[in-house]
Design a protein around this motif. Structure first.
Motif, mmCIF file in Angstrom:
data_model
loop_
_atom_site.group_PDB
_atom_site.id
_atom_site.type_symbol
_atom_site.label_atom_id
_atom_site.label_comp_id
_atom_site.label_asym_id
_atom_site.label_seq_id
_atom_site.Cartn_x
_atom_site.Cartn_y
_atom_site.Cartn_z
ATOM 1 N N GLY A 157 3.921 60.273 17.792
ATOM 2 C CA GLY A 157 3.948 58.962 17.128
ATOM 3 C C GLY A 157 4.414 59.038 15.685
ATOM 4 O O GLY A 157 4.329 58.058 14.946
ATOM 5 N N ARG A 158 4.900 60.217 15.260
ATOM 6 C CA ARG A 158 5.477 60.336 13.904
ATOM 7 C C ARG A 158 6.972 60.073 13.989
ATOM 8 O O ARG A 158 7.550 60.056 15.080
ATOM 9 C CB ARG A 158 5.221 61.731 13.337
ATOM 10 N N LEU A 159 7.603 59.874 12.820
ATOM 11 C CA LEU A 159 9.023 59.523 12.778
ATOM 12 C C LEU A 159 9.853 60.360 13.741
ATOM 13 O O LEU A 159 10.080 61.548 13.512
ATOM 14 C CB LEU A 159 9.580 59.708 11.372
ATOM 15 N N VAL A 160 10.331 59.718 14.795
ATOM 16 C CA VAL A 160 10.995 60.458 15.868
ATOM 17 C C VAL A 160 12.305 61.072 15.384
ATOM 18 O O VAL A 160 12.714 62.144 15.856
ATOM 19 C CB VAL A 160 11.196 59.547 17.105
ATOM 20 N N VAL A 177 8.423 54.754 27.553
ATOM 21 C CA VAL A 177 8.481 55.765 26.489
ATOM 22 C C VAL A 177 8.243 55.067 25.154
ATOM 23 O O VAL A 177 8.858 54.036 24.866
ATOM 24 C CB VAL A 177 9.894 56.424 26.476
ATOM 25 N N MET A 178 7.341 55.610 24.338
ATOM 26 C CA MET A 178 7.058 55.019 23.018
ATOM 27 C C MET A 178 7.456 55.978 21.908
ATOM 28 O O MET A 178 7.134 57.174 21.976
ATOM 29 C CB MET A 178 5.558 54.739 22.879
ATOM 30 N N ALA A 179 8.135 55.430 20.899
ATOM 31 C CA ALA A 179 8.512 56.251 19.743
ATOM 32 C C ALA A 179 8.322 55.430 18.479
ATOM 33 O O ALA A 179 8.451 54.196 18.501
ATOM 34 C CB ALA A 179 9.973 56.678 19.861
ATOM 35 N N ASN A 180 8.036 56.093 17.383
ATOM 36 C CA ASN A 180 7.913 55.428 16.089
ATOM 37 C C ASN A 180 8.989 55.968 15.151
ATOM 38 O O ASN A 180 9.228 57.179 15.108
ATOM 39 C CB ASN A 180 6.519 55.697 15.499
ATOM 40 N N ALA A 181 9.641 55.057 14.417
ATOM 41 C CA ALA A 181 10.566 55.510 13.363
ATOM 42 C C ALA A 181 10.252 54.758 12.071
ATOM 43 O O ALA A 181 11.096 54.594 11.202
ATOM 44 C CB ALA A 181 12.010 55.310 13.790
ATOM 45 N N GLY A 182 9.027 54.260 11.976
ATOM 46 C CA GLY A 182 8.627 53.479 10.795
ATOM 47 C C GLY A 182 7.878 54.308 9.783
ATOM 48 O O GLY A 182 8.479 54.988 8.962
#
Ligand code: NAD
Ligand code: SAH
Length: 413
Positions: free
Chosen positions: A335-338, A288-293
């Motif tokens: 892929g946006r701020l989760v 699972v991939m998530a981005n919070a950057g």
């Protein structure tokens, strides 16, 4: 001005959300009482570009109560909550935002907001400032100053200032102690896991979690992952941060190696292509991939789409990509701020601090703009101390005070 929102009929639900956060934002409540009487922003036009959920709405209301004409737009196409937007419009704040807006609509909202001829701006990520230095540069001369909420926005501002191109003073709210120590670290730490857990409904305990970037946000997310029982791997490019991660008890390795171990990947670097094709090919099935950057650039979505033989929506806010070898990998919230695109963002008590800094910075600009140059300023020590003191008072936490002898002892040569 007429707001552009999805449905004013949602206002009731939005008011409920705003009323809930007000109960837990004591610093902003204190400031609200003060400014409602003193009106330090009387007649000022303010544009706020931020994730439009309940805490942000309350900031908008406080600034309106301070006498400003407030216009609010979202800072991310997926983080606007339509009920909150409706409630804010219902309270006399002009709102240009709706959930899942197209790139064209997002751009149009920023332009509409700028048409209000702001005196003060509050930006998050730098999109507004960027417009004011490009397409809408004719408005820059009227701006007394502004403030920036997040790390990447401040980096963009410093780059402009270094080239002597910054057209008005900006306060780097992100760089205040009362911001990054709590918002970036503990706010992102909690809300990222909240977003991932409510979206996937999977356990974290026993999983291998790969955290890309061990800055303030990465530290918080790694700390909470450890608390939830995960095995944490960190990837970094900075040797000092890498040592810090090692002594905090985490394994550090390049993404090319970590890719094969991870069950859950979270990017928090502010950099692009941190996870790209070469990494995705090595991932286990089920990763699972998530981005919070920052924005949606940290996980290379074009690479992901290019490697997939098929895709589908596996669950709300989860896209499944089946790769040639049959492995399935998942991307959360495009892929946006989760934490914001698939959650409510940072907890309320944390945003109390960040938004108190924002409110006081806006007032500082209104009162001191004649003394400010076209530079990036940090939040004044007085504002930082005021926010910390108000928070401690609300928490009923008291400090020791130095005795005269102690003061003398600490100040002697
Ligand atoms: P930071 O500068 O403290 O940390 C970023 C870290 O990433 C640094 O240690 C840097 O060395 C590392 N890094 C950079 N490129 C890398 C790469 N290619 N691979 C591995 N590591 C790399 O910044 P921060 O305050 O932690 O913020 C990180 C990002 O998160 C920024 O874009 C910021 O705007 C954003 N942010 C998001 C939230 C949120 O609510 N999700 C909150 C605050 C900040
Ligand atoms: N707009 C960009 C930039 C990152 S935003 C993007 O969407 O990618 C990161 C900022 O969001 C943080 O600095 C944090 O202060 C803010 N944030 C986090 N939770 C929030 C919330 N609940 N409401 C409003 N802003 C929030």
């Amino acid at each position: 001005m007429k707001s552009m929102i999805r449905d004013i009929g949602l206002a009731g639900q939005g008011h409920t959300k705003i009323n809930w956060v007000k109960e837990f934002m004591p610093v902003l409540n204190t400031l609200n009482a003060e400014v409602s009487a003193a009106k330090p922003l009387a007649g000022k036009n303010i544009v706020i570009t931020m994730h439009l959920e309940a805490k942000t709405a309350y900031l908008g209301i406080v600034l309106k109560n301070a006498g400003a004409n407030v216009v609010v737009t979202g800072s991310n196409p997926l983080s606007t909550q339509d009920d909150v937007a409706a409630a804010l419009a219902d309270q006399g704040v002009t709102v240009y935002a709706w959930y899942n807006c197209t790139a064209g609509e997002y751009d149009n909202f920023l332009h509409q907001a700028l048409d209000s001829q702001p005196d003060i701006i509050i930006d998050d990520g730098g999109d507004l400032v960027s417009l004011l230095h490009g397409e809408r540069s004719e408005l820059a001369g009227k701006i007394l100053g502004g403030s920036e909420e997040t790390t990447t926005g401040v980096i963009r501002l410093r780059a402009l200032a270094a080239e002597q191109r910054l057209k008005f003073p900006m306060i780097a709210v992100n760089d205040a102690y009362c911001k990054y120590l709590f918002d970036n670290r503990y706010g992102t730490g909690q809300s990222t896991w909240d977003g991932i857990m409510r979206t996937t409904n999977l356990t974290i305990a026993g999983k291998t979690v790969v955290i890309a970037g061990y800055g303030w946000c990465g530290k918080g997310v790694a700390l909470r992952a450890k608390g939830l029982g995960a095995n944490v791997i960190v990837t970094e490019i900075d040797p000092i941060k890498a040592i810090e991660a090692v002594f905090d008890g985490f394994r550090v390795m390049p993404m090319a190696e970590a890719a094969a171990y991870g069950d859950i990947f979270v990017t928090l670097t502010g950099c692009k292509d941190v996870i790209r094709g070469e990494h995705i090919k090595r991932m286990k099935s089920g990763a699972v991939m998530a981005n919070a950057g920052h924005f949606d650039v940290e996980i290379n979505k074009a690479d992901l789409a290019g490697l997939a033989v098929s895709t589908r929506v596996a669950r709300k806010n989860i896209e499944e990509f089946v790769l040639e070898n049959g492995n399935k990998v998942y991307l959360l919230a495009e892929g946006r701020l989760v934490n914001l695109a698939a959650g409510d963002g940072h907890p309320t008590e944390i945003m109390d601090l960040s938004f108190a800094l924002q409110a006081l910075s806006a007032i500082h600009i209104a009162q001191h703009h004649h003394q400010l140059d076209n530079k990036v300023y940090t939040v004044t020590p007085e504002i930082n101390a005021r926010v910390a003191e108000l928070k401690l008072k609300a928490l009923d936490v008291r400090l020791d005070a130095l005795t005269a002898e102690q003061q003398h002892y600490l100040n002697q040569a």
